[in-house]
Design an enzyme around this catalytic site. Structure first.
Site, mmCIF file in Angstrom:
data_model
loop_
_atom_site.group_PDB
_atom_site.id
_atom_site.type_symbol
_atom_site.label_atom_id
_atom_site.label_comp_id
_atom_site.label_asym_id
_atom_site.label_seq_id
_atom_site.Cartn_x
_atom_site.Cartn_y
_atom_site.Cartn_z
ATOM 1 N N SER A 38 0.877 -1.180 0.051
ATOM 2 C CA SER A 38 -0.028 -0.003 -0.016
ATOM 3 C C SER A 38 0.923 1.302 -0.074
ATOM 4 O O SER A 38 0.290 2.388 -0.486
ATOM 5 C CB SER A 38 -0.832 0.088 1.038
ATOM 6 O OG SER A 38 0.030 -0.154 2.419
ATOM 7 N N GLY A 75 -2.147 -4.268 1.211
ATOM 8 C CA GLY A 75 -2.180 -5.244 1.904
ATOM 9 C C GLY A 75 -1.262 -6.530 1.501
ATOM 10 O O GLY A 75 -1.223 -7.536 2.235
ATOM 11 N N ASN A 103 3.920 -5.393 5.612
ATOM 12 C CA ASN A 103 2.880 -6.140 6.006
ATOM 13 C C ASN A 103 3.113 -7.375 6.745
ATOM 14 O O ASN A 103 2.447 -8.068 7.579
ATOM 15 C CB ASN A 103 1.665 -6.366 4.931
ATOM 16 C CG ASN A 103 0.979 -5.050 4.372
ATOM 17 O OD1 ASN A 103 0.308 -4.511 5.219
ATOM 18 N ND2 ASN A 103 1.192 -5.083 3.090
ATOM 19 N N ASP A 184 -4.453 7.186 10.353
ATOM 20 C CA ASP A 184 -4.049 5.576 10.887
ATOM 21 C C ASP A 184 -2.758 5.424 11.270
ATOM 22 O O ASP A 184 -2.092 4.625 11.961
ATOM 23 C CB ASP A 184 -4.240 4.749 9.745
ATOM 24 C CG ASP A 184 -3.493 4.842 8.372
ATOM 25 O OD1 ASP A 184 -2.483 5.636 8.470
ATOM 26 O OD2 ASP A 184 -3.696 4.251 7.373
ATOM 27 N N HIS A 187 0.183 5.227 7.014
ATOM 28 C CA HIS A 187 0.485 5.602 5.544
ATOM 29 C C HIS A 187 0.671 7.108 5.336
ATOM 30 O O HIS A 187 -0.146 7.627 5.734
ATOM 31 C CB HIS A 187 -1.337 5.097 4.745
ATOM 32 C CG HIS A 187 -1.261 3.651 4.721
ATOM 33 N ND1 HIS A 187 -2.161 3.272 5.586
ATOM 34 C CD2 HIS A 187 -0.794 2.906 3.962
ATOM 35 C CE1 HIS A 187 -2.130 1.675 5.574
ATOM 36 N NE2 HIS A 187 -1.253 1.490 4.491
#
Length: 214
Positions: A38, A75, A103, A184, A187
């Site tokens: 991502s 992801g 991830n 979040d 990112h």
């Protein structure tokens, strides 16, 4: 008279055809593959503000004829990147930035398997004659210091093993800075992506240079 005109036209148009056929073909842009998750795909930002898009603009502003291919999938783990590498190679890149592993760390996945996946990806890229810039990542602290240290050590080890360019931390100068991150905290915003590009640009520019013959 008609015969003379016909012969004249044949000579004239034939000469034009020869000139057109002799003209050198225009060189294709340098194709730079950005293989990642991502952070590469541009999660939460406009497509024009993603890492590949901003990097392409920065390189073109320096005068480089480059197309940066966005091969980021939100992801994705290192295993996912490995599984779709053949598909990514279909774009016939000249060089690649490999940004994978974030991830794996977030999920606390096996470090040894992550290393095997990255090793496979970088090895296959090099085997195809594609120059590589591998970027490092850091694991979150919730899995303990031992996991974090083992995780962080994978990236430079893979880079050394394959003798490829290495950028130690993809989120250098951006991680945990609220000015550069989405709510979040994981990112980057468009501004954060711009900071990543600014810091990484010298390493990427070096990747575009032809290798010196030994």
């Amino acid at each position: 008279m008609r015969l003379a005109t016909l012969l004249g036209n044949l000579v004239r148009y034939g000469a034009v055809a020869l000139i057109v056929n002799a003209a050198p073909a225009m060189a294709e842009p340098f194709r730079l593959l950005a293989l990642g998750d991502s952070l590469t795909a541009g999660y939460g930002v406009a497509a024009a503000d993603s890492f590949p898009a901003q990097l392409e603009r920065a390189l073109r502003a320096q005068g480089h004829d480059v197309t940066v291919i966005n091969a980021g999938v939100s992801g994705d783990t290192s295993a996912g990147g490995k599984a779709r590498l053949d598909w990514s190679l279909g774009d016939r890149p000249n060089a690649a930035i490999v940004e994978l592993g974030a991830n794996d760390g977030l999920r606390g996945l096996d470090v040894g398997q992550m290393e095997a996946n990255l090793d496979n990806i970088v090895g296959r890229l090099k085997g195809a004659g594609i120059k590589v810039l591998l970027t490092g990542m850091r694991a979150p602290p919730n899995y303990g210091a031992d996991y974090a240290q083992s995780y962080a050590a994978v990236f430079p080890r893979v880079a050394r093993r394959h003798q490829v360019a290495f950028y130690p931390f993809f989120l250098e100068g951006v991680a945990r800075d609220p000015r550069f991150n989405q709510p979040d905290g994981l990112h980057p915003t468009a501004l954060g992506v711009a900071e990543i590009v600014r810091r990484m640009l010298p390493e990427v520019t070096a990747l575009l240079k032809p290798e010196e013959k030994k």
